[in-house]
Scaffold this motif. Sequence first.
Motif, PDB file in Angstrom:
ATOM      1  N   THR A 263      -6.545   3.600 -10.387  1.00 12.28           N
ATOM      2  CA  THR A 263      -6.062   2.549  -9.506  1.00 12.28           C
ATOM      3  C   THR A 263      -4.620   2.191  -9.836  1.00 12.28           C
ATOM      4  O   THR A 263      -4.286   1.958 -10.993  1.00 12.28           O
ATOM      5  CB  THR A 263      -6.933   1.294  -9.641  1.00 12.28           C
ATOM      6  OG1 THR A 263      -8.293   1.640  -9.414  1.00 12.28           O
ATOM      7  CG2 THR A 263      -6.522   0.226  -8.645  1.00 12.28           C
ATOM      8  N   PHE A 264      -3.810   2.164  -8.792  1.00 12.53           N
ATOM      9  CA  PHE A 264      -2.417   1.775  -8.946  1.00 12.53           C
ATOM     10  C   PHE A 264      -2.241   0.389  -8.356  1.00 12.53           C
ATOM     11  O   PHE A 264      -2.727   0.087  -7.274  1.00 12.53           O
ATOM     12  CB  PHE A 264      -1.496   2.775  -8.225  1.00 12.53           C
ATOM     13  CG  PHE A 264      -1.489   4.126  -8.879  1.00 12.53           C
ATOM     14  CD1 PHE A 264      -0.500   4.449  -9.781  1.00 12.53           C
ATOM     15  CD2 PHE A 264      -2.476   5.055  -8.597  1.00 12.53           C
ATOM     16  CE1 PHE A 264      -0.488   5.706 -10.393  1.00 12.53           C
ATOM     17  CE2 PHE A 264      -2.471   6.297  -9.196  1.00 12.53           C
ATOM     18  CZ  PHE A 264      -1.467   6.631 -10.099  1.00 12.53           C
ATOM     19  N   THR A 265      -1.502  -0.463  -9.071  1.00 19.53           N
ATOM     20  CA  THR A 265      -1.323  -1.846  -8.636  1.00 19.53           C
ATOM     21  C   THR A 265       0.153  -2.212  -8.675  1.00 19.53           C
ATOM     22  O   THR A 265       0.804  -2.064  -9.704  1.00 19.53           O
ATOM     23  CB  THR A 265      -2.107  -2.813  -9.552  1.00 19.53           C
ATOM     24  OG1 THR A 265      -3.459  -2.372  -9.614  1.00 19.53           O
ATOM     25  CG2 THR A 265      -2.050  -4.224  -9.016  1.00 19.53           C
TER      26      THR A 265
ATOM     27  N   LEU B 161       9.805   7.566  -2.072  1.00 19.63           N
ATOM     28  CA  LEU B 161       9.992   6.584  -1.005  1.00 19.63           C
ATOM     29  C   LEU B 161      11.342   6.858  -0.350  1.00 19.63           C
ATOM     30  O   LEU B 161      12.302   7.200  -1.039  1.00 19.63           O
ATOM     31  CB  LEU B 161       9.982   5.151  -1.550  1.00 19.63           C
ATOM     32  CG  LEU B 161       8.650   4.578  -2.007  1.00 19.63           C
ATOM     33  CD1 LEU B 161       8.863   3.220  -2.666  1.00 19.63           C
ATOM     34  CD2 LEU B 161       7.692   4.428  -0.846  1.00 19.63           C
ATOM     35  N   ASP B 162      11.391   6.701   0.963  1.00 18.25           N
ATOM     36  CA  ASP B 162      12.648   6.895   1.687  1.00 18.25           C
ATOM     37  C   ASP B 162      13.437   5.595   1.720  1.00 18.25           C
ATOM     38  O   ASP B 162      13.291   4.791   2.632  1.00 18.25           O
ATOM     39  CB  ASP B 162      12.394   7.363   3.119  1.00 18.25           C
ATOM     40  CG  ASP B 162      11.866   8.777   3.181  1.00 18.25           C
ATOM     41  OD1 ASP B 162      12.137   9.544   2.241  1.00 18.25           O
ATOM     42  OD2 ASP B 162      11.184   9.108   4.170  1.00 18.25           O
TER      43      ASP B 162
ATOM     44  N   GLU C  42       0.834  -1.203   0.000  1.00 16.47           N
ATOM     45  CA  GLU C  42       0.000   0.000   0.000  1.00 16.47           C
ATOM     46  C   GLU C  42       0.871   1.257   0.000  1.00 16.47           C
ATOM     47  O   GLU C  42       0.560   2.236  -0.682  1.00 16.47           O
ATOM     48  CB  GLU C  42      -0.919  -0.012   1.219  1.00 16.47           C
ATOM     49  CG  GLU C  42      -1.959   1.091   1.209  1.00 16.47           C
ATOM     50  CD  GLU C  42      -2.930   0.985   2.367  1.00 16.47           C
ATOM     51  OE1 GLU C  42      -3.489   2.028   2.745  1.00 16.47           O
ATOM     52  OE2 GLU C  42      -3.134  -0.125   2.889  1.00 16.47           O
ATOM     53  N   LEU C  43       1.970   1.222   0.718  1.00  9.43           N
ATOM     54  CA  LEU C  43       2.907   2.348   0.749  1.00  9.43           C
ATOM     55  C   LEU C  43       3.496   2.590  -0.640  1.00  9.43           C
ATOM     56  O   LEU C  43       3.592   3.737  -1.093  1.00  9.43           O
ATOM     57  CB  LEU C  43       4.020   2.071   1.758  1.00  9.43           C
ATOM     58  CG  LEU C  43       5.111   3.121   1.898  1.00  9.43           C
ATOM     59  CD1 LEU C  43       4.539   4.386   2.522  1.00  9.43           C
ATOM     60  CD2 LEU C  43       6.246   2.580   2.739  1.00  9.43           C
TER      61      LEU C  43
ATOM     62  N   ALA D 227       3.327   5.825  -5.712  1.00  5.12           N
ATOM     63  CA  ALA D 227       3.056   5.948  -7.145  1.00  5.12           C
ATOM     64  C   ALA D 227       1.957   6.982  -7.394  1.00  5.12           C
ATOM     65  O   ALA D 227       2.031   7.753  -8.368  1.00  5.12           O
ATOM     66  CB  ALA D 227       2.669   4.594  -7.727  1.00  5.12           C
ATOM     67  N   LYS D 228       0.947   7.021  -6.532  1.00  8.60           N
ATOM     68  CA  LYS D 228      -0.102   8.041  -6.660  1.00  8.60           C
ATOM     69  C   LYS D 228       0.481   9.436  -6.501  1.00  8.60           C
ATOM     70  O   LYS D 228       0.119  10.363  -7.247  1.00  8.60           O
ATOM     71  CB  LYS D 228      -1.201   7.820  -5.603  1.00  8.60           C
ATOM     72  CG  LYS D 228      -2.071   6.629  -5.856  1.00  8.60           C
ATOM     73  CD  LYS D 228      -3.086   6.448  -4.730  1.00  8.60           C
ATOM     74  CE  LYS D 228      -3.845   5.142  -4.896  1.00  8.60           C
ATOM     75  NZ  LYS D 228      -4.791   4.911  -3.791  1.00  8.60           N
ATOM     76  N   LEU D 229       1.387   9.587  -5.540  1.00  5.11           N
ATOM     77  CA  LEU D 229       2.041  10.880  -5.330  1.00  5.11           C
ATOM     78  C   LEU D 229       2.884  11.258  -6.545  1.00  5.11           C
ATOM     79  O   LEU D 229       2.891  12.428  -6.968  1.00  5.11           O
ATOM     80  CB  LEU D 229       2.902  10.820  -4.065  1.00  5.11           C
ATOM     81  CG  LEU D 229       3.555  12.110  -3.608  1.00  5.11           C
ATOM     82  CD1 LEU D 229       2.499  13.184  -3.342  1.00  5.11           C
ATOM     83  CD2 LEU D 229       4.376  11.867  -2.356  1.00  5.11           C
ATOM     84  N   ALA D 230       3.553  10.293  -7.135  1.00  4.68           N
ATOM     85  CA  ALA D 230       4.332  10.552  -8.348  1.00  4.68           C
ATOM     86  C   ALA D 230       3.417  10.952  -9.494  1.00  4.68           C
ATOM     87  O   ALA D 230       3.753  11.838 -10.294  1.00  4.68           O
ATOM     88  CB  ALA D 230       5.146   9.313  -8.734  1.00  4.68           C
ATOM     89  N   ASP D 231       2.248  10.335  -9.552  1.00  4.27           N
ATOM     90  CA  ASP D 231       1.282  10.684 -10.603  1.00  4.27           C
ATOM     91  C   ASP D 231       0.760  12.102 -10.414  1.00  4.27           C
ATOM     92  O   ASP D 231       0.620  12.852 -11.379  1.00  4.27           O
ATOM     93  CB  ASP D 231       0.128   9.675 -10.601  1.00  4.27           C
ATOM     94  CG  ASP D 231      -0.800   9.853 -11.790  1.00  4.27           C
ATOM     95  OD1 ASP D 231      -0.291   9.964 -12.927  1.00  4.27           O
ATOM     96  OD2 ASP D 231      -2.029   9.879 -11.573  1.00  4.27           O
TER      97      ASP D 231
END
Length: 119
Positions: free
Chosen positions: A110-112, A85-86, A55-56, A61-65
Amino acid sequence: MLQKMKKMMKKEKGFTLVELLAVIVILGIILAIAVPSVSGIITKSENDAKLANVELIENAAKLADLSELFTEGMSVGDLVTAGFLDGDIEIPGDSDSEVYTGTVSKTGDTFTYSGNGKP
């Protein structure tokens, strides 16, 4: 003489062999019940941690989008390099300290994540 022997026998204190065996049997029963339940708890917590890590990764990926930096098939390493991501995320329960190395795909909103470490 016989009375002295009886007095000495009364003063002896300690556990008999039967009492010690009873304690060992009881401890064995407790262990037989406790060990499987503890191992089940460990397995469940590892799976929950894996789900949380996936989920993280998907949220990164959503934040990158949202930042318009997401590309289809973006890898976890790309998300780390881009700063979403750290560092690498290790797979819980893996003795070799393996990290997630899969990719993230987008279908609509949706990101998978697909790759290693997914429960």
